[in-house]
Design a protein around this motif. Structure first.
Motif, short mmCIF file in Angstrom:
data_model
loop_
_atom_site.label_atom_id
_atom_site.label_comp_id
_atom_site.label_asym_id
_atom_site.label_seq_id
_atom_site.Cartn_x
_atom_site.Cartn_y
_atom_site.Cartn_z
N TYR A 68 0.82 -1.22 0.00
CA TYR A 68 0.00 0.00 0.00
C TYR A 68 0.86 1.26 0.00
O TYR A 68 0.57 2.20 -0.76
N VAL A 69 1.90 1.31 0.82
CA VAL A 69 2.73 2.52 0.82
C VAL A 69 3.46 2.66 -0.51
O VAL A 69 3.64 3.77 -1.02
N LEU A 70 3.87 1.55 -1.11
CA LEU A 70 4.57 1.62 -2.39
C LEU A 70 3.62 2.05 -3.51
O LEU A 70 3.96 2.91 -4.33
N ASP A 71 2.45 1.47 -3.55
CA ASP A 71 1.47 1.86 -4.57
C ASP A 71 1.11 3.34 -4.43
O ASP A 71 0.94 4.05 -5.43
N THR A 72 0.99 3.80 -3.20
CA THR A 72 0.62 5.20 -2.97
C THR A 72 1.72 6.15 -3.41
O THR A 72 1.44 7.17 -4.06
N THR A 73 2.95 5.84 -3.08
CA THR A 73 4.04 6.74 -3.46
C THR A 73 4.24 6.75 -4.97
O THR A 73 4.59 7.79 -5.54
N ARG A 74 3.99 5.65 -5.63
CA ARG A 74 4.11 5.63 -7.09
C ARG A 74 2.96 6.40 -7.74
O ARG A 74 3.13 6.97 -8.82
N ALA A 75 1.82 6.42 -7.08
CA ALA A 75 0.68 7.19 -7.61
C ALA A 75 0.83 8.68 -7.31
O ALA A 75 0.31 9.51 -8.07
N HIS A 76 1.55 9.02 -6.24
CA HIS A 76 1.70 10.42 -5.82
C HIS A 76 3.17 10.72 -5.52
O HIS A 76 3.52 11.05 -4.37
N PRO A 77 4.05 10.61 -6.50
CA PRO A 77 5.49 10.76 -6.23
C PRO A 77 5.90 12.15 -5.78
O PRO A 77 6.98 12.31 -5.19
N HIS A 78 5.09 13.15 -6.04
CA HIS A 78 5.42 14.51 -5.62
C HIS A 78 4.94 14.82 -4.21
O HIS A 78 5.27 15.87 -3.67
#
Length: 284
Positions: A68-78
């Motif tokens: 979940y944290v990885l999917d989230t950071t890839r969806a919102h890298p900024h």
């Protein structure tokens, strides 16, 4: 003011896609009763004037599954970087860490040795089986957040810092120093660890609430700790939603406790330290 929240957690509203697998087999109460999704965290950050944050794996909900944290950071890298969890006792821990950090993956890793669902302080984090993990963290220049309690296990922490001086270790909640009993003694104990250049401190509500209770005596803790570490090795994190307060309230609490510090020190604690530990934030 530029602010980075260096410690917050997210819980998905889709348990089928992101199933529970808490370390120790017990979900933390906050994860069950006041979860915040990635979208909810963004809304709270926008409300509070916080542009970026470090998503620390909710170990007491997801264990070693960092999806979940990885999917989230890839969806919102900024907006986000991810700090995940691996098991350093596994024979493949070093390889797993390298794989998890590659291709825009984890920006840091967390070891959960004590907490709400792990009441007994573990001392396994300096066991010889973990040495390949620590060597890999140093090679990757990957910060390691260490959730532990100072006290009997402080000796293991010192051993770790001496054996692996090039690893950047970020002590979650400053290791829960006993500020309530004696701000001065707690400050001296933490300051004594400042001789280890790889050690950084994560200042959260768990410390700030005790400092607020201490009133004018809060300086008895803050002064020696700042003298020993400097603001450049201290980072503020909200601990939302494990913290019961709202994000604006948590920001205000930190600002009130640190209000007498020079503006340059405040800027380091609220953003500068986190941006150096997690360069992807600087790039965003």
């Amino acid at each position: 003011m530029d602010i980075v929240d260096a410690h917050c957690h997210i819980i998905s509203a889709d348990p089928a896609r992101y199933p529970q697998a808490p370390i120790g087999g017990k979900q933390s109460q906050w994860a069950a009763t006041r979860p915040v999704t990635a979208e909810g965290m963004i809304a709270r950050m926008d409300e509070t004037g916080i542009d970026q944050a470090v998503l620390v794996q909710a170990t007491t909900n997801y264990g070693y599954d960092n999806s979940y944290v990885l999917d989230t950071t890839r969806a919102h890298p900024h907006r986000f970087v991810a700090v995940g969890t691996v098991d350093p006792l596994r024979p493949d821990a070093a390889a797993s860490l390298k794989a998890a950090a590659g291709d825009g993956g984890l920006a840091g890793v967390r070891l959960f040795t004590s907490g709400s669902t792990v009441p007994t302080q573990g001392e396994w984090f300096v066991a010889p089986e973990t040495f390949p993990f620590w060597e890999q963290a140093a090679a990757l220049d990957l910060p390691v957040c260490l959730q532990m309690r100072l006290g009997p296990a402080t000796g293991q922490l010192v051993e770790l810092l001496e054996r692996f001086p090039h690893v950047k270790i970020l002590l979650d909640h400053i290791g829960y120093p006993d500020i309530a009993n004696s701000p001065a003694k707690a400050g001296q104990d933490v300051a004594a660890l400042g001789v280890h250049p790889g050690l950084h401190l994560k200042l959260t509500h768990r410390n700030l609430e005790r400092l607020d209770d201490a009133g004018q005596n809060a300086t008895d803790f803050l002064t020696p700790v700042l003298d020993a570490f400097g603001a450049g090795r201290i980072a503020w994190g909200s601990n939302l939603p494990a913290a019961e307060q709202s994000l604006p309230e948590l920001r205000t609490l930190a600002e009130e406790i640190l209000t007498d510090l020079p503006e340059t020190d405040q800027q380091e604690i609220f953003a500068g330290t986190a941006r150096r530990l997690y360069p992807r934030l600087t790039q965003a």
